[in-house]
Write an enzyme that holds these catalytic residues in place. Structure first.
Site, PDB file in Angstrom:
ATOM      1  CE1 TYR A 138      68.475  48.291  49.719  1.00  0.00           C
ATOM      2  CE2 TYR A 138      67.222  47.481  47.848  1.00  0.00           C
ATOM      3  CZ  TYR A 138      68.431  47.813  48.429  1.00  0.00           C
ATOM      4  OH  TYR A 138      69.593  47.661  47.712  1.00  0.00           O
ATOM      5  CE  LYS A 166      69.317  45.108  49.861  1.00  0.00           C
ATOM      6  NZ  LYS A 166      70.710  45.397  50.154  1.00  0.00           N
ATOM      7  N   GLY A 191      73.710  45.796  53.933  1.00  0.00           N
ATOM      8  CA  GLY A 191      73.611  46.105  52.504  1.00  0.00           C
ATOM      9  C   GLY A 191      74.956  46.235  51.817  1.00  0.00           C
ATOM     10  CG  ASP A 193      77.773  43.407  48.552  1.00  0.00           C
ATOM     11  OD1 ASP A 193      76.778  43.627  49.277  1.00  0.00           O
ATOM     12  OD2 ASP A 193      77.693  42.973  47.392  1.00  0.00           O
ATOM     13  CD  GLU A 194      81.133  48.064  48.531  1.00  0.00           C
ATOM     14  OE1 GLU A 194      80.135  47.777  49.220  1.00  0.00           O
ATOM     15  OE2 GLU A 194      81.063  48.522  47.372  1.00  0.00           O
ATOM     16  CB  ILE A 208      70.344  41.343  51.042  1.00  0.00           C
ATOM     17  CG1 ILE A 208      69.381  40.490  51.868  1.00  0.00           C
ATOM     18  CG2 ILE A 208      69.850  41.459  49.589  1.00  0.00           C
ATOM     19  CD1 ILE A 208      67.988  41.116  52.047  1.00  0.00           C
ATOM     20  N   GLY A 210      74.640  42.785  46.290  1.00  0.00           N
ATOM     21  CA  GLY A 210      74.687  42.818  44.840  1.00  0.00           C
ATOM     22  C   GLY A 210      75.901  42.139  44.225  1.00  0.00           C
TER      23      GLY A 210
HETATM   24  C1  MN9 Z   1      74.216  50.866  46.081  1.00  0.00           C
HETATM   25  C2  MN9 Z   1      73.912  49.419  45.977  1.00  0.00           C
HETATM   26  O1  MN9 Z   1      73.453  48.953  44.962  1.00  0.00           O
HETATM   27  N1  MN9 Z   1      74.134  48.665  47.045  1.00  0.00           N
HETATM   28  C3  MN9 Z   1      73.952  47.249  47.069  1.00  0.00           C
HETATM   29  C4  MN9 Z   1      72.932  46.888  48.047  1.00  0.00           C
HETATM   30  O2  MN9 Z   1      73.011  47.213  49.194  1.00  0.00           O
HETATM   31  C5  MN9 Z   1      75.270  46.576  47.410  1.00  0.00           C
HETATM   32  O3  MN9 Z   1      75.086  45.212  47.567  1.00  0.00           O
HETATM   33  C6  MN9 Z   1      76.277  46.879  46.331  1.00  0.00           C
HETATM   34  O4  MN9 Z   1      75.883  46.257  45.143  1.00  0.00           O
HETATM   35  C7  MN9 Z   1      77.660  46.390  46.681  1.00  0.00           C
HETATM   36  O5  MN9 Z   1      77.975  46.806  47.967  1.00  0.00           O
HETATM   37  C8  MN9 Z   1      78.708  46.844  45.695  1.00  0.00           C
HETATM   38  O6  MN9 Z   1      78.930  48.215  45.796  1.00  0.00           O
HETATM   39  C1  PYR Z   2      71.378  44.270  47.122  1.00  0.00           C
HETATM   40  C2  PYR Z   2      70.201  44.588  46.384  1.00  0.00           C
HETATM   41  O1  PYR Z   2      69.191  44.933  46.869  1.00  0.00           O
HETATM   42  C3  PYR Z   2      70.263  44.469  45.002  1.00  0.00           C
HETATM   43  O2  PYR Z   2      71.334  44.662  44.470  1.00  0.00           O
HETATM   44  O3  PYR Z   2      69.263  44.134  44.407  1.00  0.00           O
END
Ligand code: MN9
Ligand code: PYR
Length: 304
Positions: A138, A166, A191, A193-194, A208, A210
């Site tokens: 990760y 990831k 990673g 989402d944007e 994957i 959030g």
């Molecule tokens: C910094 C962070 O937590 N990144 C997440 C994992 O990559 C994303 O999935 C974000 O939750 C998402 O892009 C929203 O900003």
């Molecule tokens: C995306 C991710 O790893 C998390 O939000 O847990």
């Protein structure tokens, strides 16, 4: 390649599910698992950022891993995030996830102290050696302060248990570089989402994320379009997703608190967020009506 098929698709990060007192809730965790199963996602990533892992003790993290596995094992792909401040705790979580039948392990690099590459390599390698499960690195420099280099990725890939990364750094070029290093037999997850759509186009095999669980329909549809080569259609969904994410991140409460309120309004109550993250304010509650509407309208527009 075929072995990695089960890791393709849309894999939401599972949120921490608390009862009204702020303790891990078995029933609420299972409710969220059922909700995601009903949406047709391909897997879940348990116990990562969205799982508030960094604010939970080992017993709590083990409990969530257990509840999610009991509810979803055999029904979708299960990835356990086992990164913890110490190698010892990470290994304990890894062994627990292996006993539960998770499909893969994953971990952030060590946090707080700035450790050299050789220590980071050893950290990940020690976790990998603790079980027979495949491992997904990760890389999330903006929260850990550590940036995975293509060279270290290549070195980690010498261990056949390492199946991919990831990648949550913002440049999509990083995804392209990791894919270049790993090739066909390695899986790279988008990673941020944007930029799900651009990440997929630059080589990410799957995602994957959030925010997926707050609008799974949109990510599933965007992924369908990417697979069909309909990039213009996918990009239009991405724009709507980005309006929504900006709104999710612009409230008094943390993004996760806002998403949890949206889920509560959808009938899935998983509680609030753990301090020091902040729950939604009274003002947020009103504005969240508008975010729910944005999501509903985008689903209406794009998902037939
Ligand atoms: C910094 C962070 O937590 N990144 C997440 C994992 O990559 C994303 O999935 C974000 O939750 C998402 O892009 C929203 O900003
Ligand atoms: C995306 C991710 O790893 C998390 O939000 O847990």
């Amino acid at each position: 390649m075929a072995l990695l098929e089960k890791f393709h698709g849309i894999l939401p990060a599972l949120y921490a599910c608390y009862d009204d007192e702020g303790n891990i809730s078995e029933t609420r965790t299972k409710d969220l698992c059922d909700y995601l199963l009903g949406k047709g996602v391909q897997g879940v990533y348990v116990g990562g950022s969205s799982g508030e892992c960094i604010y939970q003790n080992l017993d709590e993290r083990k409990a969530t891993l257990t509840y999610a596995a009991h509810q979803l094992k055999g029904k979708m792909t299960l990835i356990a995030h086992v990164g913890a401040p110490s190698t010892r705790d990470s290994i304990e979580l890894a062994k627990h996830a292996a006993e539960l039948g998770y499909d893969a392990l994953s971990a952030i690099p060590p946090i707080y102290f700035k450790l050299p590459d050789r220590a980071v390599y050893k950290y990940w390698s020690d976790i990998i050696e603790a079980t027979s499960l495949p491992f997904i690195i990760y890389n999330i420099p903006q929260t850990t302060g550590y940036t995975l280099s293509p060279a270290l990725f290549a070195k980690l890939l010498e261990n056949k248990k390492v199946i991919g990364v990831k990648n949550s750094s913002m440049p999509t070029m990083d995804i392209e570089r990791f894919k270049r290093v790993g090739g066909e037999d390695v899986i790279v997850f988008n990673g941020p989402d944007e930029q799900f759509v651009s990440g997929r186009i630059m080589g990410a095999d799957a995602g994957i994320g959030g925010t997926y669980a707050s609008m799974p329909e949109l990510f599933l549809q965007a992924n369908e379009f990417v697979m069909a080569g309909k990039f213009a259609e996918a990009t239009v969904i991405q724009s709507d997703i980005n309006d929504i994410i900006i709104a999710l991140c612009s409230q008094d409460g943390s993004m996760y608190a806002v998403i949890k309120e949206i889920l509560r309004r959808r009938g899935v109550n998983i509680g609030g967020v753990r301090a020091p993250m902040q729950n939604i304010s009274v003002e947020d509650a009103g504005r969240i009506d508008g975010i729910v509407q944005m999501i509903d309208q985008a689903i209406e527009r794009h998902c037939k």
